[in-house]
Design an enzyme around this catalytic site. Structure first.
Site, PDB file in Angstrom:
ATOM      1  N   HIS A 349       0.798  -1.238   0.000  1.00  0.00           N
ATOM      2  CA  HIS A 349       0.000   0.000   0.000  1.00  0.00           C
ATOM      3  C   HIS A 349       0.821   1.275   0.000  1.00  0.00           C
ATOM      4  CE1 HIS A 349      -4.009  -1.768   0.760  1.00  0.00           C
ATOM      5  NE2 HIS A 349      -3.299  -2.710   1.360  1.00  0.00           N
ATOM      6  N   LYS A 535      -7.901  13.529   4.767  1.00  0.00           N
ATOM      7  CA  LYS A 535      -6.990  12.380   4.699  1.00  0.00           C
ATOM      8  C   LYS A 535      -5.995  12.505   5.839  1.00  0.00           C
ATOM      9  CE  LYS A 535      -6.127  13.689   0.430  1.00  0.00           C
ATOM     10  NZ  LYS A 535      -6.431  12.432  -0.224  1.00  0.00           N
ATOM     11  N   ARG A 536      -5.236  11.451   6.098  1.00  0.00           N
ATOM     12  CA  ARG A 536      -4.225  11.558   7.151  1.00  0.00           C
ATOM     13  C   ARG A 536      -3.282  12.724   6.867  1.00  0.00           C
ATOM     14  NH1 ARG A 536      -3.307   7.582  10.987  1.00  0.00           N
ATOM     15  NH2 ARG A 536      -1.787   9.099  11.676  1.00  0.00           N
ATOM     16  N   LYS A 541       1.283  14.262   1.287  1.00  0.00           N
ATOM     17  CA  LYS A 541      -0.079  14.555   0.826  1.00  0.00           C
ATOM     18  C   LYS A 541      -0.277  16.052   0.585  1.00  0.00           C
ATOM     19  CE  LYS A 541      -2.058  10.538   3.297  1.00  0.00           C
ATOM     20  NZ  LYS A 541      -2.709   9.678   2.284  1.00  0.00           N
ATOM     21  N   THR A 643      -8.356   6.783  -1.915  1.00  0.00           N
ATOM     22  CA  THR A 643      -9.721   6.283  -2.076  1.00  0.00           C
ATOM     23  C   THR A 643     -10.730   7.394  -1.801  1.00  0.00           C
ATOM     24  OG1 THR A 643      -9.484   5.359   0.144  1.00  0.00           O
ATOM     25  CG2 THR A 643      -9.380   3.803  -1.689  1.00  0.00           C
ATOM     26  N   LYS A 647     -14.459   8.394  -3.556  1.00  0.00           N
ATOM     27  CA  LYS A 647     -15.699   8.702  -2.820  1.00  0.00           C
ATOM     28  C   LYS A 647     -16.213  10.089  -3.209  1.00  0.00           C
ATOM     29  CE  LYS A 647     -13.728   6.018   0.860  1.00  0.00           C
ATOM     30  NZ  LYS A 647     -12.782   6.083   1.991  1.00  0.00           N
TER      31      LYS A 647
HETATM   32  C1  8GP Z   1      -2.753   3.811   2.003  1.00  0.00           C
HETATM   33  C2  8GP Z   1      -2.190   4.620   0.838  1.00  0.00           C
HETATM   34  O1  8GP Z   1      -1.456   5.717   1.338  1.00  0.00           O
HETATM   35  C3  8GP Z   1      -3.351   5.106  -0.022  1.00  0.00           C
HETATM   36  O2  8GP Z   1      -2.851   5.758  -1.134  1.00  0.00           O
HETATM   37  C4  8GP Z   1      -4.205   3.926  -0.431  1.00  0.00           C
HETATM   38  O3  8GP Z   1      -5.352   4.373  -1.088  1.00  0.00           O
HETATM   39  C5  8GP Z   1      -4.636   3.129   0.786  1.00  0.00           C
HETATM   40  O4  8GP Z   1      -3.507   2.709   1.521  1.00  0.00           O
HETATM   41  C6  8GP Z   1      -5.395   1.891   0.425  1.00  0.00           C
HETATM   42  O5  8GP Z   1      -4.687   1.126  -0.492  1.00  0.00           O
HETATM   43  N1  8GP Z   1      -1.677   3.319   2.788  1.00  0.00           N
HETATM   44  C7  8GP Z   1      -1.787   3.224   4.094  1.00  0.00           C
HETATM   45  O6  8GP Z   1      -2.803   3.557   4.695  1.00  0.00           O
HETATM   46  C8  8GP Z   1      -0.626   2.676   4.755  1.00  0.00           C
HETATM   47  O7  8GP Z   1       0.386   2.392   4.134  1.00  0.00           O
HETATM   48  N2  8GP Z   1      -0.717   2.511   6.029  1.00  0.00           N
HETATM   49  C9  8GP Z   1       0.331   1.898   6.712  1.00  0.00           C
HETATM   50  C10 8GP Z   1       1.191   2.685   7.479  1.00  0.00           C
HETATM   51  C11 8GP Z   1       0.100   1.815   8.110  1.00  0.00           C
END
Ligand code: 8GP
Length: 799
Positions: A349, A535-536, A541, A643, A647
């Site tokens: 991810h 978003k986080r 970002k 994502t 949405k």
């Molecule tokens: C996220 C990605 O940053 C995002 O782009 C993507 O849409 C989402 O995963 C689902 O695929 N990644 C994370 O949330 C991630 O890597 N989290 C880990 C650090 C805990």
């Protein structure tokens, strides 16, 4: 599901009285919610039992989705919707003088995830059930989950989120399915039974009881009810004497207490590994128990079971499966390894180096001595096999153990049969760059599965007005087959439809405006352009780029209060990791700028900033339907997929985007005219990193408009941000702006200007919104999940 309003009312009253021993009218919202939830659980319980029995009887292949995070959001309305009784219950509640929405808000939104990754897992659980696939979730039942965010004096403060303080009506504790997870201890080998084979003795372990709590995952109008299993750590029965001190008991509880213990120190990292092994081991053990019941040969294990690991967090499932097959079931290494590889698949991810998990070898050796041996063996065999083929250097680069560290991504790739990225661009970068060494070795393992979202929650539940309008305009087929939403394109020039769409958006904006006023005391104009970034909080970002644009508008209005600028409301929602100091500084900065601008009468409400506290699934459901612009402005190449972009698009927001993650595919679907694209492309960013010629100081010196904005950070204009302003200024100007904000600034301003122009032409804007909604069907997680099922898990929807 057959159910009528009168019957519902009777059942509800009965249920309430049974639970609380008085009439529902006198109950609190929480009690009214608990009674409804309890009733609903009872309604699907038969399907739940039936579904599981069918799978067992038919010995259907099942997938187990292992994820450290799930972000389901409130479950009441989504269960009602999927059961097909939402309208009936709504009416019944109304006749009882209750408002379903109000009652539904009494449900605490569980924060068992951080962001994208956790919410994706929950969209997937919904889609797995809704497409009729035999699938299960496996994760952790955190006592508190992620922190609850508060702003005090503009700073993020983290408080515990006690989401279980009231009864969790959805979960079922299954003590009889508990398993023991073992930590520490001594490993020795003996020859027993005279067969000459080595037997493993693992003694003096610290044993923890893993108790499952199961939650139903109700499929959409199809009678399928799957299972999400979350594990809780407890002291084993009869073993209380071994945990006699408070300290020892605390240690056990701590394992499933919070998501993301502070991993900036050793203790936090140790706890994190314990969590990862805890739920991976418990999950694998319960799968093995199920498989043994089928009484099949072990070689058939991969024909009956698929284990999917959501990022590297559950990677220890690989050596754990090996351990059980070798030590407990007596298979040979080669047999066990074949089975394991065929069973496990892995999703990556993120390409951010800091998110690539690595654990100190000594930590794993102490905590999980047997698992450590198995990882060593996997590594040795890997190197032995690959060195003659690929040479020493490449093979060593793919080693699982190097420099005293265990690399979880390497273990996940070597121990699985499929590795996927989450958007086309992301997968391309994995293959060409981040994981290229592995791609060279195992090209057939790599594949792309672009993320998706479930329109059931993100449109049908979050945006009832839009749902009604769509039903009226294009019929209801889109609800079970999201691609069908494309029919809406036929209405792109229909003024009547465009006006209706505008009314839908306006009513959603009014709903958010009421929230902002009531909860935050901020008055906003619902006819203004709502510009949303949710978003986080992370430097890549680039929430800061958004901030630079806001400051630019601020200065324009200061210079000329009559400047021809579209009235805008900037909405932010973001949590920062507790130990991510820079992200927390950005939060403080945004809050301070909000205070400055929102209270400056000379701005005349032409800019308002709303930074919602404790952003999560429920707030997303409120904000997304109200958005006009969707900010997806990460540095190209850094955001794996995103994502919220999907949405927001599904709800008619126009994307303001760099060509990053799934934005690229969104552009392809919606067309250049219905999106605002700006900024460096991924290969240009790569080139800058390679040739090292980027110089942000130079841009600062040569761009007076930007210079003036950046100086605001350090000249005292923004109250209360002396250190934050200076640190952020330095990161951008003095330390060469790692994420190229200054380079992308001009393009961003231009795109924002174009958005202003487009917004002032109502028909044009509404048409763009319509085209976004109409192009959003392919981003349904139902399709994504069917591709996982077909290409990775090899399971078919039930007929
Ligand atoms: C996220 C990605 O940053 C995002 O782009 C993507 O849409 C989402 O995963 C689902 O695929 N990644 C994370 O949330 C991630 O890597 N989290 C880990 C650090 C805990």
């Amino acid at each position: 599901m057959a159910f009528d309003v009168q019957e519902f009312k009777k059942e509800y009253q009965k249920k309430f009285e049974e639970l609380f021993a008085y009439g529902y009218e006198a109950g609190s919202k929480t009690e009214q919610y608990i009674a409804l939830g309890d009733l609903v659980r009872g309604l699907y319980s038969e399907d739940w039992i039936q579904t599981i029995m069918e799978y067992n009887k038919k010995k259907e292949k099942q997938v187990y989705y292992f994820s450290m995070e799930f972000l389901p959001g409130r479950m009441l309305k989504s269960n009602l919707l999927n059961m097909g009784i939402l309208d009936c219950v709504k009416q019944g509640m109304e006749e009882l003088d209750l408002d379903l929405d109000e009652v539904a808000r009494a449900e605490v939104d569980p924060a068992l995830g951080n962001g994208g990754l956790g919410r994706l897992a929950s969209c997937f659980m919904d889609s797995i059930a809704s497409t009729g696939l035999a699938g299960n979730g496996n994760g952790i039942r955190y006592r508190y989950g992620l922190f609850k965010q508060k702003f005090i004096n503009g700073y993020q403060i983290e408080l515990p989120e006690n989401w279980l303080r009231n009864k969790n009506v959805w979960e079922v504790r299954k003590e009889n399915k508990a398993v023991i997870v073992r930590f520490g201890g001594d490993v020795s080998f003996t020859q027993e039974d005279g067969d000459g084979r080595l037997r493993v003795r693992h003694e003096n372990t610290r044993d923890i009881l893993a108790v499952p709590y199961d939650t139903a995952q109700v499929g959409y109008n199809n009678g399928v009810v799957n299972n999400l299993r979350l594990w809780s750590a407890e002291i084993p029965y009869g073993d209380e004497a071994r945990f006699s001190t408070e300290e020892q008991r605390e240690e056990v509880k701590r394992i499933t207490e919070v998501l993301y213990p502070d991993d900036s120190n050793y203790e936090g990292r140790l706890l994190r590994v314990q969590q990862e092994y805890f739920f991976s081991s418990a999950g694998v053990q319960s799968i093995i128990r199920y498989f043994k019941q089928l009484k099949l040969d072990w070689s058939l294990f991969p024909d009956k079971i698929a284990i999917h690991i959501n990022d590297t967090h559950p990677t220890l499932a690989i050596p754990e499966l090996m351990r059980i097959l070798l030590d407990e079931e007596g298979l040979t290494w080669d047999q066990a390894w074949e089975i394991t590889k065929k069973t496990v698949s892995y999703t990556n991810h993120t390409i951010l180096q800091e998110a690539m998990e690595r654990w100190p070898e000594t930590m794993i050796a102490d905590l999980l001595p047997r698992i450590y041996q198995i990882i060593q063996e996997i590594n040795l065999r890997h190197i032995d096999k690959k060195t003659p083929l690929y040479g020493e250097e490449l093979s060593q680069r793919t080693a699982i153990i190097a420099n005293g560290q265990i690399k979880m991504a390497n273990l996940a790739i070597i121990g699985s049969h499929s590795v996927n990225g989450v958007a086309r661009l992301h997968t391309d970068i994995l293959m060409a760059d981040t994981l290229n060494d592995f791609y060279v070795m195992y090209p057939q393992k790599f594949n792309n599965k672009t993320n998706g979202i479930t329109q059931r929650r993100w449109v049908q539940i979050a945006n009832e007005n839009l749902t009604a309008m769509l039903d009226e305009t294009i019929g209801t087929e889109w609800k079970s087959n999201p691609e069908e939403i494309k029919i809406l394109k036929a209405h792109r020039d229909n003024k009547n439809v465009l006006d209706k769409l505008e009314q839908v958006k306006l009513s959603n904006k009014k709903r958010f405006a009421a929230y902002a006023l009531q909860e935050m005391g901020i008055e906003i104009d619902p006819t203004a352009l709502f510009d949303v970034q949710i978003k986080r909080l992370h430097a890549y970002k680039r929430q800061l780029l958004n901030v630079l644009h806001i400051l630019d508008r601020y200065l324009q209005l200061k210079d000329n209060p009559n400047a021809d600028l579209q009235k805008r409301v900037f909405i932010f929602g973001a949590k920062a990791a507790p130990s991510y100091y820079y992200a927390k500084q950005i939060i403080k900065l945004i809050n301070s700028i909000a205070y400055l601008i929102n209270n400056d009468p000379s701005i005349n409400d032409k800019i308002k900033i709303v930074f919602v506290e404790n952003y999560g699934v429920s707030l997303a459901e409120l904000i997304i339907p109200a958005a006009d612009i969707s900010e997806q402005i990460s540095l190209a190449g850094k955001e794996a997929s995103g994502t919220s972009n999907m949405k927001l698009m599904s709800n008619g927001a126009i994307t303001m985007a760099t060509l990053d993650g799934a934005n690229v595919e969104i552009r392809d679907n919606v067309g250049e005219d219905n999106i605002f694209i700006f900024g460096l492309k991924s290969d240009e960013v790569q080139e800058y990193y390679r040739n090292g010629v980027y110089n942000s100081r130079d841009i600062y010196d040569k761009n007076p408009r930007l210079k003036r904005i950046l100086n605001l950070l350090i000249d005292g204009t923004i109250p209360g941000v002396e250190t934050e302003g200076r640190d952020i200024f330095d990161s951008l100007v003095m330390y060469n702006d790692e994420y190229f904000l200054l380079k992308d600034f001009d393009g961003y301003l231009q795109a924002q200007y174009e958005a202003d122009v487009a917004f002032s032409d109502r028909d044009r804007w509404n048409r763009m919104a319509l085209m976004n909604i109409a192009s959003s069907g392919p981003f349904s997680s139902d399709y994504t999940i069917l591709r996982y099922a077909d290409e990775i898990w090899k399971i078919k929807p039930q007929s």
